[in-house]
Motif scaffolding. Sequence first.
Motif, PDB file in Angstrom:
ATOM      1  N   ARG A 195      -2.502   9.761 -16.711  1.00 25.90           N
ATOM      2  CA  ARG A 195      -2.518   9.575 -15.251  1.00 25.90           C
ATOM      3  C   ARG A 195      -3.621   8.608 -14.836  1.00 25.90           C
ATOM      4  O   ARG A 195      -3.400   7.701 -14.024  1.00 25.90           O
ATOM      5  N   GLN A 196      -4.809   8.792 -15.400  1.00 25.77           N
ATOM      6  CA  GLN A 196      -5.922   7.919 -15.040  1.00 25.77           C
ATOM      7  C   GLN A 196      -5.662   6.476 -15.463  1.00 25.77           C
ATOM      8  O   GLN A 196      -5.943   5.533 -14.720  1.00 25.77           O
ATOM      9  N   GLN A 197      -5.112   6.300 -16.667  1.00 27.61           N
ATOM     10  CA  GLN A 197      -4.863   4.949 -17.161  1.00 27.61           C
ATOM     11  C   GLN A 197      -3.781   4.254 -16.350  1.00 27.61           C
ATOM     12  O   GLN A 197      -3.903   3.070 -16.011  1.00 27.61           O
ATOM     13  N   LEU A 198      -2.716   4.995 -16.020  1.00 26.81           N
ATOM     14  CA  LEU A 198      -1.632   4.392 -15.251  1.00 26.81           C
ATOM     15  C   LEU A 198      -2.103   4.012 -13.844  1.00 26.81           C
ATOM     16  O   LEU A 198      -1.740   2.945 -13.328  1.00 26.81           O
ATOM     17  N   ARG A 199      -2.895   4.858 -13.228  1.00 30.37           N
ATOM     18  CA  ARG A 199      -3.439   4.528 -11.903  1.00 30.37           C
ATOM     19  C   ARG A 199      -4.273   3.255 -11.968  1.00 30.37           C
ATOM     20  O   ARG A 199      -4.177   2.382 -11.104  1.00 30.37           O
ATOM     21  N   ALA A 200      -5.081   3.142 -13.020  1.00 24.35           N
ATOM     22  CA  ALA A 200      -5.902   1.934 -13.178  1.00 24.35           C
ATOM     23  C   ALA A 200      -5.024   0.707 -13.381  1.00 24.35           C
ATOM     24  O   ALA A 200      -5.277  -0.359 -12.819  1.00 24.35           O
ATOM     25  N   ASP A 201      -3.968   0.860 -14.181  1.00 27.38           N
ATOM     26  CA  ASP A 201      -3.061  -0.261 -14.431  1.00 27.38           C
ATOM     27  C   ASP A 201      -2.363  -0.695 -13.145  1.00 27.38           C
ATOM     28  O   ASP A 201      -2.225  -1.897 -12.870  1.00 27.38           O
ATOM     29  N   LEU A 202      -1.910   0.266 -12.358  1.00 22.86           N
ATOM     30  CA  LEU A 202      -1.217  -0.054 -11.114  1.00 22.86           C
ATOM     31  C   LEU A 202      -2.148  -0.726 -10.111  1.00 22.86           C
ATOM     32  O   LEU A 202      -1.756  -1.682  -9.435  1.00 22.86           O
ATOM     33  N   ARG A 203      -3.364  -0.232 -10.015  1.00 22.85           N
ATOM     34  CA  ARG A 203      -4.321  -0.847  -9.094  1.00 22.85           C
ATOM     35  C   ARG A 203      -4.665  -2.267  -9.530  1.00 22.85           C
ATOM     36  O   ARG A 203      -4.812  -3.167  -8.705  1.00 22.85           O
ATOM     37  N   GLY A 204      -4.769  -2.453 -10.856  1.00 20.99           N
ATOM     38  CA  GLY A 204      -5.037  -3.795 -11.350  1.00 20.99           C
ATOM     39  C   GLY A 204      -3.899  -4.744 -11.034  1.00 20.99           C
ATOM     40  O   GLY A 204      -4.113  -5.889 -10.622  1.00 20.99           O
ATOM     41  N   ARG A 257       0.833  -1.207   0.000  1.00 20.00           N
ATOM     42  CA  ARG A 257       0.000   0.000   0.000  1.00 20.00           C
ATOM     43  C   ARG A 257       0.868   1.257   0.000  1.00 20.00           C
ATOM     44  O   ARG A 257       0.583   2.226  -0.713  1.00 20.00           O
ATOM     45  N   ARG A 258       1.939   1.239   0.799  1.00 19.96           N
ATOM     46  CA  ARG A 258       2.834   2.400   0.828  1.00 19.96           C
ATOM     47  C   ARG A 258       3.483   2.617  -0.529  1.00 19.96           C
ATOM     48  O   ARG A 258       3.645   3.752  -0.984  1.00 19.96           O
ATOM     49  N   LEU A 259       3.858   1.517  -1.178  1.00 23.32           N
ATOM     50  CA  LEU A 259       4.475   1.622  -2.500  1.00 23.32           C
ATOM     51  C   LEU A 259       3.490   2.197  -3.508  1.00 23.32           C
ATOM     52  O   LEU A 259       3.836   3.068  -4.310  1.00 23.32           O
ATOM     53  N   ALA A 260       2.234   1.741  -3.461  1.00 24.47           N
ATOM     54  CA  ALA A 260       1.220   2.255  -4.377  1.00 24.47           C
ATOM     55  C   ALA A 260       1.005   3.752  -4.154  1.00 24.47           C
ATOM     56  O   ALA A 260       0.859   4.524  -5.112  1.00 24.47           O
ATOM     57  N   ASP A 261       0.995   4.187  -2.881  1.00 24.11           N
ATOM     58  CA  ASP A 261       0.845   5.608  -2.579  1.00 24.11           C
ATOM     59  C   ASP A 261       2.018   6.410  -3.125  1.00 24.11           C
ATOM     60  O   ASP A 261       1.839   7.523  -3.642  1.00 24.11           O
ATOM     61  N   GLU A 262       3.216   5.841  -3.027  1.00 23.45           N
ATOM     62  CA  GLU A 262       4.394   6.539  -3.529  1.00 23.45           C
ATOM     63  C   GLU A 262       4.343   6.660  -5.050  1.00 23.45           C
ATOM     64  O   GLU A 262       4.720   7.685  -5.620  1.00 23.45           O
ATOM     65  N   VAL A 263       3.862   5.609  -5.698  1.00 21.30           N
ATOM     66  CA  VAL A 263       3.728   5.660  -7.153  1.00 21.30           C
ATOM     67  C   VAL A 263       2.744   6.752  -7.553  1.00 21.30           C
ATOM     68  O   VAL A 263       3.003   7.548  -8.454  1.00 21.30           O
ATOM     69  N   SER A 270       1.919   9.406  -5.882  1.00 22.99           N
ATOM     70  CA  SER A 270       2.517  10.713  -5.607  1.00 22.99           C
ATOM     71  C   SER A 270       3.522  11.090  -6.685  1.00 22.99           C
ATOM     72  O   SER A 270       3.591  12.249  -7.115  1.00 22.99           O
ATOM     73  N   GLY A 271       4.291  10.087  -7.136  1.00 22.86           N
ATOM     74  CA  GLY A 271       5.272  10.339  -8.184  1.00 22.86           C
ATOM     75  C   GLY A 271       4.613  10.749  -9.481  1.00 22.86           C
ATOM     76  O   GLY A 271       5.071  11.666 -10.174  1.00 22.86           O
ATOM     77  N   VAL A 272       3.518  10.074  -9.836  1.00 30.09           N
ATOM     78  CA  VAL A 272       2.790  10.417 -11.057  1.00 30.09           C
ATOM     79  C   VAL A 272       2.223  11.825 -10.949  1.00 30.09           C
ATOM     80  O   VAL A 272       2.333  12.629 -11.874  1.00 30.09           O
ATOM     81  N   THR A 273       1.604  12.139  -9.798  1.00 27.15           N
ATOM     82  CA  THR A 273       1.002  13.463  -9.608  1.00 27.15           C
ATOM     83  C   THR A 273       2.048  14.567  -9.719  1.00 27.15           C
ATOM     84  O   THR A 273       1.830  15.589 -10.375  1.00 27.15           O
ATOM     85  N   THR A 312       9.381   0.268  -9.424  1.00 26.06           N
ATOM     86  CA  THR A 312       8.387   0.924 -10.274  1.00 26.06           C
ATOM     87  C   THR A 312       8.479   2.435 -10.187  1.00 26.06           C
ATOM     88  O   THR A 312       8.447   3.130 -11.204  1.00 26.06           O
ATOM     89  N   VAL A 313       8.589   2.973  -8.967  1.00 31.06           N
ATOM     90  CA  VAL A 313       8.616   4.430  -8.789  1.00 31.06           C
ATOM     91  C   VAL A 313       9.866   5.061  -9.415  1.00 31.06           C
ATOM     92  O   VAL A 313       9.746   6.014 -10.186  1.00 31.06           O
ATOM     93  N   PRO A 314      11.086   4.560  -9.115  1.00 34.25           N
ATOM     94  CA  PRO A 314      12.261   5.150  -9.761  1.00 34.25           C
ATOM     95  C   PRO A 314      12.201   5.058 -11.287  1.00 34.25           C
ATOM     96  O   PRO A 314      12.583   5.998 -11.991  1.00 34.25           O
TER      97      PRO A 314
END
Length: 214
Positions: free
Chosen positions: A173-182, A100-106, A108-111, A193-195
């Motif tokens: 941004r929307q598509q990448l968020r959906a891909d990451l959540r999937g 979950r922390r990693l997903a939040d960091e991703v 934040s990085g996208v934003t 992923t984040v770096p």
Amino acid sequence: MTPVFAHGSLRLYLLSLLAEQPRHGYELIQALSDRFGGTYIPSAGTIYPRLAKLEEEGLVTKSTDGRKTVYEITDAGRAELLARQGELDAIETEVTDSVRRLADEVRSGVTAAMKSLRADLASAKRQARGEGPVRGAGGTGTSGSGSTGPGADPRAESSRAIHEADMVLNEFRQQLRADLRGQASRSLVPTDTVPELRRRLAEVREGILASLSR
């Protein structure tokens, strides 16, 4: 997150993996790596001594399948796993929290990357309005930007390009968020992923800015 197993925790986690199905040593290493999103990859020198200890204690048995040694949990091993279920739940909770922390960091990085790109595009738009069109902006924004012929207004074309670029960024941004959540719903998201995302977005930004300055 690099998980540090407390004394006996790795031994317990190995038992839980073997309770799912018999595995050989490499499969256990791979399973641990997958569970922790690649943040923890134990060496053979870490895994095999613990498997030998588990066998010595009668908690697992081993058999040979060709060149592979396959380990299987025993009834005594299942009993210990059941008795220490609370500890195992705590380990699983830490894994879930780390993902979950990693997903939040991703996110934040996208934003942050999107905000930076938008700021650069907004700057280019102000330049186009106040000082004439940015060199190359009308020529590079040909995809979906309408007519750029002799009668076209360069400032209008520049504003249209900025608007379309903003829509592209939102869609990305929307598509990448959906891909990451999937991906997170199916398995763990790798820690690199984040770096990698930041590096790729920085390359895109540099390329766009270079095209604007030509």
